[in-house]
Design an enzyme around this catalytic site. Structure first.
Site, mmCIF file in Angstrom:
data_model
loop_
_atom_site.group_PDB
_atom_site.id
_atom_site.type_symbol
_atom_site.label_atom_id
_atom_site.label_comp_id
_atom_site.label_asym_id
_atom_site.label_seq_id
_atom_site.Cartn_x
_atom_site.Cartn_y
_atom_site.Cartn_z
ATOM 1 C CG HIS A 1 -2.964 -0.834 -6.948
ATOM 2 N ND1 HIS A 1 -3.403 -0.112 -5.858
ATOM 3 C CD2 HIS A 1 -2.958 -2.141 -6.539
ATOM 4 C CE1 HIS A 1 -3.664 -0.948 -4.853
ATOM 5 N NE2 HIS A 1 -3.400 -2.182 -5.249
ATOM 6 C CD GLU B 1 -2.743 3.259 -5.496
ATOM 7 O OE1 GLU B 1 -3.803 2.773 -5.919
ATOM 8 O OE2 GLU B 1 -1.812 2.588 -5.054
ATOM 9 N NE ARG C 1 -4.264 -1.363 0.075
ATOM 10 C CZ ARG C 1 -4.393 -2.428 -0.721
ATOM 11 N NH1 ARG C 1 -3.437 -2.756 -1.560
ATOM 12 N NH2 ARG C 1 -5.506 -3.154 -0.696
HETATM 13 C C1 DGY Z 1 -5.757 -5.974 -3.006
HETATM 14 O O1 DGY Z 1 -6.460 -6.948 -3.288
HETATM 15 O O2 DGY Z 1 -5.693 -5.521 -1.867
HETATM 16 C C2 DGY Z 1 -4.943 -5.372 -4.110
HETATM 17 O O3 DGY Z 1 -4.283 -4.233 -3.748
HETATM 18 C C3 DGY Z 1 -5.768 -5.179 -5.355
HETATM 19 O O4 DGY Z 1 -5.974 -6.424 -5.884
#
Ligand code: DGY
Length: 342
Positions: free
Chosen positions: A302, A284, A255
């Site tokens: 992402h 983002e 993240r």
């Molecule tokens: C998640 O699933 O948390 C990813 O960041 C997106 O697939």
């Protein structure tokens, strides 16, 4: 508030789903077979989401990472639960979901390998300057092989430091070991909880648990694999970046806000670290000023879980979770099963 476009009304349907963004099949068909599905007719604002949650019209909100369920939304919500189309759920204030009896579910496991592949891709692409080389080629600058053209760094025998040691970190470790890397990890950087042999499982003997300081100061590649929460927000800050080796490379597929992105830009500009490979960003879809101009970065939008089969499997789990919640049963991947014990 946006109006909700729905297919022909199904008066027999009891279960009501509000899907904030259409998700891949088989999910939409599964949801429609199970009940009534509404979709927003246009872009969904925070207020639209809040109204949908508070309207009393829906059992379950099928959500994704950009949908924010903060305390106010959850306190006013008249829903049974939220089925998040992601393994991460930092977009939801789970404590307040639980306090309000809102079940939260996610889509774990199915995206582990795909995300580890992207971590490995970023390790290789930053070390071997793949994006710079691609740009060089496309711009017609290649005029023949040269002994010093675009020299990068080996990954064999280099040390990969894993921040966290959950499923995706372990899958990344397996790949790195196969590439001849030395792998160290700090399982819980905020608590430095010791890791026992059960945690190591098949990686015992191939990887080594170290403290946070050793991880930061000795890794050639520091790869982030922890969830975002209050303890991990800006875990990789200016002090950490300055403590890393000047030759080291930061990788983040977890993240964005775990890394202080402004501090990262400064560290890359001042050569406090050599490069960064990022799939996630602090705010983002925006990037910190200056990041996109740096040649020593590989920047992906992402896409950790973005394969056809993984997204279909995430969608299937997401629908199963939603259908279970709507039926009043604990979903297969409940984040807070205690929400209904209160
Ligand atoms: C998640 O699933 O948390 C990813 O960041 C997106 O697939």
């Amino acid at each position: 508030m946006a109006s909700y476009a729905s297919p022909a009304p199904d008066r027999s349907a009891q279960r009501k789903f509000f899907v904030t963004t259409p998700i891949p099949e088989p999910a939409m068909t599964m949801l429609r077979r199970s009940g009534h599905v509404d979709l927003p007719s246009g872009a969904l604002s925070d207020t639209d989401l809040e109204c949908a949650c508070a309207s009393g019209r829906y059992d379950v909100i099928v959500a994704q990472l950009n949908d924010r369920f903060d305390r106010d939304v959850l306190d006013a919500a008249r829903i049974r639960g939220i089925s998040n189309f992601a393994v991460g759920y930092n977009n939801i204030d789970v404590e307040h979901a639980t306090a309000n009896g809102v079940m939260v579910a996610n889509t774990p496991e199915v995206l582990t390998d795909a995300t580890a592949d992207i971590a490995m891709l970023l390790i290789l692409a930053t070390a071997r300057r793949a994006v710079e080389a691609d740009t060089f080629m496309r711009s017609g600058q290649f005029d023949g092989w040269k002994p010093n053209l675009l020299l990068g760094h080996d990954i064999t025998d280099r040390t990969l430091g894993l921040v966290g040691f959950g499923r995706i970190a372990r899958a990344t470790a397996r790949r790195a070991v196969a590439f001849g890397m030395n792998v160290i990890f700090c399982a819980r950087p905020s608590t430095e909880r010791p890791t026992d042999t059960r945690d190591l499982a098949d990686l015992a003997g191939s990887v080594r648990s170290v403290g946070w300081d050793e991880l930061v100061t000795t890794s050639d590649f520091l790869s982030v694999h922890v969830p975002l929460n209050e303890q991990t927000h800006h875990l990789v800050n200016a002090a950490v970046l300055n403590a890393m080796k000047p030759s080291s490379i930061l990788i983040n597929t977890a993240r964005g806000p775990i890394v202080d992105e402004t501090a990262l830009v400064s560290a890359l500009e001042s050569k406090a670290i050599a490069a960064a490979g990022l799939d996630v960003y602090e705010d983002e879809p925006r990037m910190a000023t200056g990041l996109a101009q740096l040649p020593n970065t590989v920047l992906l939008p992402h896409i950790g879980s973005a394969t056809v089969s993984v997204r279909a499997e995430m969608a299937r789990l997401c629908a199963l979770n939603a259908i279970a919640i709507a039926a009043g049963t604990i979903p297969p991947h409940a984040v807070n099963p205690q929400a209904w014990d209160l």
